[in-house]
Scaffold this active site. Structure first.
Site, PDB file in Angstrom:
ATOM      1  N   GLY A 107      47.652  39.665  35.265  1.00  0.00           N
ATOM      2  CA  GLY A 107      47.303  39.149  36.583  1.00  0.00           C
ATOM      3  C   GLY A 107      48.492  38.483  37.247  1.00  0.00           C
ATOM      4  O   GLY A 107      48.359  37.448  37.905  1.00  0.00           O
ATOM      5  N   ALA A 108      49.666  39.087  37.088  1.00  0.00           N
ATOM      6  CA  ALA A 108      50.913  38.399  37.453  1.00  0.00           C
ATOM      7  C   ALA A 108      51.530  38.877  38.758  1.00  0.00           C
ATOM      8  O   ALA A 108      52.674  38.545  39.052  1.00  0.00           O
ATOM      9  CB  ALA A 108      51.930  38.549  36.322  1.00  0.00           C
ATOM     10  N   ASP A 168      44.133  47.639  33.564  1.00  0.00           N
ATOM     11  CA  ASP A 168      42.783  47.074  33.606  1.00  0.00           C
ATOM     12  C   ASP A 168      42.560  46.368  32.279  1.00  0.00           C
ATOM     13  O   ASP A 168      42.318  47.013  31.250  1.00  0.00           O
ATOM     14  CB  ASP A 168      41.762  48.187  33.818  1.00  0.00           C
ATOM     15  CG  ASP A 168      40.326  47.665  33.859  1.00  0.00           C
ATOM     16  OD1 ASP A 168      40.113  46.451  33.637  1.00  0.00           O
ATOM     17  OD2 ASP A 168      39.412  48.484  34.093  1.00  0.00           O
ATOM     18  N   VAL A 169      42.652  45.042  32.282  1.00  0.00           N
ATOM     19  CA  VAL A 169      42.583  44.304  31.014  1.00  0.00           C
ATOM     20  C   VAL A 169      41.203  44.371  30.380  1.00  0.00           C
ATOM     21  O   VAL A 169      41.051  44.023  29.193  1.00  0.00           O
ATOM     22  CB  VAL A 169      43.004  42.828  31.195  1.00  0.00           C
ATOM     23  CG1 VAL A 169      44.456  42.726  31.634  1.00  0.00           C
ATOM     24  CG2 VAL A 169      42.079  42.089  32.162  1.00  0.00           C
ATOM     25  N   SER A 180      40.038  26.781  32.760  1.00  0.00           N
ATOM     26  CA  SER A 180      39.885  26.127  34.059  1.00  0.00           C
ATOM     27  C   SER A 180      39.079  24.850  33.875  1.00  0.00           C
ATOM     28  O   SER A 180      38.270  24.746  32.942  1.00  0.00           O
ATOM     29  CB  SER A 180      39.149  27.055  35.033  1.00  0.00           C
ATOM     30  OG  SER A 180      38.761  26.361  36.204  1.00  0.00           O
ATOM     31  N   TYR A 231      31.863  32.309  35.972  1.00  0.00           N
ATOM     32  CA  TYR A 231      33.253  31.854  35.805  1.00  0.00           C
ATOM     33  C   TYR A 231      33.339  30.701  34.798  1.00  0.00           C
ATOM     34  O   TYR A 231      34.206  30.686  33.922  1.00  0.00           O
ATOM     35  CB  TYR A 231      33.779  31.424  37.172  1.00  0.00           C
ATOM     36  CG  TYR A 231      35.237  31.067  37.238  1.00  0.00           C
ATOM     37  CD1 TYR A 231      36.218  32.058  37.322  1.00  0.00           C
ATOM     38  CD2 TYR A 231      35.646  29.741  37.265  1.00  0.00           C
ATOM     39  CE1 TYR A 231      37.561  31.733  37.422  1.00  0.00           C
ATOM     40  CE2 TYR A 231      36.986  29.404  37.369  1.00  0.00           C
ATOM     41  CZ  TYR A 231      37.936  30.402  37.447  1.00  0.00           C
ATOM     42  OH  TYR A 231      39.270  30.069  37.545  1.00  0.00           O
ATOM     43  N   ALA A 249      32.789  31.965  31.246  1.00  0.00           N
ATOM     44  CA  ALA A 249      33.962  32.701  30.759  1.00  0.00           C
ATOM     45  C   ALA A 249      35.097  31.747  30.411  1.00  0.00           C
ATOM     46  O   ALA A 249      35.773  31.916  29.386  1.00  0.00           O
ATOM     47  CB  ALA A 249      34.408  33.708  31.815  1.00  0.00           C
ATOM     48  N   LYS A 250      35.317  30.752  31.254  1.00  0.00           N
ATOM     49  CA  LYS A 250      36.436  29.833  31.039  1.00  0.00           C
ATOM     50  C   LYS A 250      36.201  28.901  29.852  1.00  0.00           C
ATOM     51  O   LYS A 250      37.150  28.529  29.156  1.00  0.00           O
ATOM     52  CB  LYS A 250      36.707  29.030  32.317  1.00  0.00           C
ATOM     53  CG  LYS A 250      37.327  29.864  33.435  1.00  0.00           C
ATOM     54  CD  LYS A 250      38.595  30.585  32.990  1.00  0.00           C
ATOM     55  CE  LYS A 250      39.402  31.136  34.141  1.00  0.00           C
ATOM     56  NZ  LYS A 250      40.605  31.879  33.688  1.00  0.00           N
TER      57      LYS A 250
END
Length: 251
Positions: A13-14, A61-62, A140, A152, A155-156
């Site tokens: 995602g860089a 696609d990770v 996060s 989210y 997942a985090k």
């Protein structure tokens, strides 16, 4: 001599935001950086803009194992190895629970959590063999709960448990695994959140700055500095930790 001379670093995602700032920091400190992003053109463009030479941009696609295996294979072959992995790729699909679709749940969990799993699984083969490696995962402050982000947040927080487990499993092989939990960071993603809330980005940033002790929002460079330390040999006695980089949060 930079801390990442003779090191190959992968950042997912860089192509923009936090990921690009981290890729830039690793490159500035001598690393050969592979920029992985879903957008192949953006990945290549970002890699071309990094300081130094020998960088690589790969559309990946990770959340798909075949794509991950191909990307990691290319990195090892074309850059000559793999020493640092930063799992940063992420998306948001915010919604209140009663409105959230199954697709919105799956998309977020797949990119953040499954993506970190697949990338780490592919990288650890090389790390274990050479008995050296660094993994930095991006969690996060939303892991602690945030309205409209059940997918989210889950997942985090999963990233944090994943980080501790990998630290236990891979530590005997010379691999450090840590996570960073950013607070509010001024990026395109948080600007999109502002729009969703009906606020101008500058106003949204001001409100978030007023909510923490240091009275400013975070910048991508704040996360890059933290990632560079955790991925360096200076951080070799730190593993299994999640470092909150949030200006003090709501102390």
């Amino acid at each position: 001599m930079g801390r990442f001379e003779d090191r190959v670093v992968v950042v997912t995602g860089a192509a923009r935001g936090i990921g690009y700032a981290c890729a830039q920091r690793f490159a500035e400190e001598g690393g050969r950086v592979a920029v992985l992003d879903l957008d192949d053109t953006a990945a290549k463009d970002a890699a071309a803009q990094l300081p130094g030479s020998g960088h690589l941009g790969i559309g990946t696609d990770v959340s798909a194992s075949a794509s991950v295996d191909e990307a990691v294979g290319r990195v090892v072959t074309e850059l000559g190895g793999l020493h640092v992995l930063m799992n940063n790729a992420g998306i948001t699909r915010d919604n209140l629970l009663f409105k959230m679709s199954e697709a919105e749940w799956d998309q977020v969990v797949d990119v953040h959590l499954k993506g970190a799993f697949l990338m780490s699984q592919a990288a650890q083969k090389h790390f274990v063999e050479q008995r050296y490696g660094k993994i930095v995962n991006v969690s996060s402050t939303s892991a602690l709960g945030n309205r409209g982000q059940a997918n989210y947040s889950a997942a985090k927080m999963g990233i944090q448990g994943f980080t501790r487990t990998l630290a236990i499993e891979l530590g005997p092989y010379g691999v450090n695994v840590n996570a960073i939990a950013p607070g509010f960071i001024a990026t395109e993603m948080t600007d999109q959140t502002a729009a969703r809330l009906g606020l101008e980005p500058d106003e949204f940033r001001r409100l978030n700055a007023e909510a923490n002790p240091v009275r400013r929002v975070g910048m991508p460079e704040d996360i890059a500095a933290t990632a560079a330390f955790l991925a360096s040999d200076e951080g070799s006695y730190i593993t299994g930790q999640t470092l909150y980089v949030d200006g003090g949060g709501k102390l």
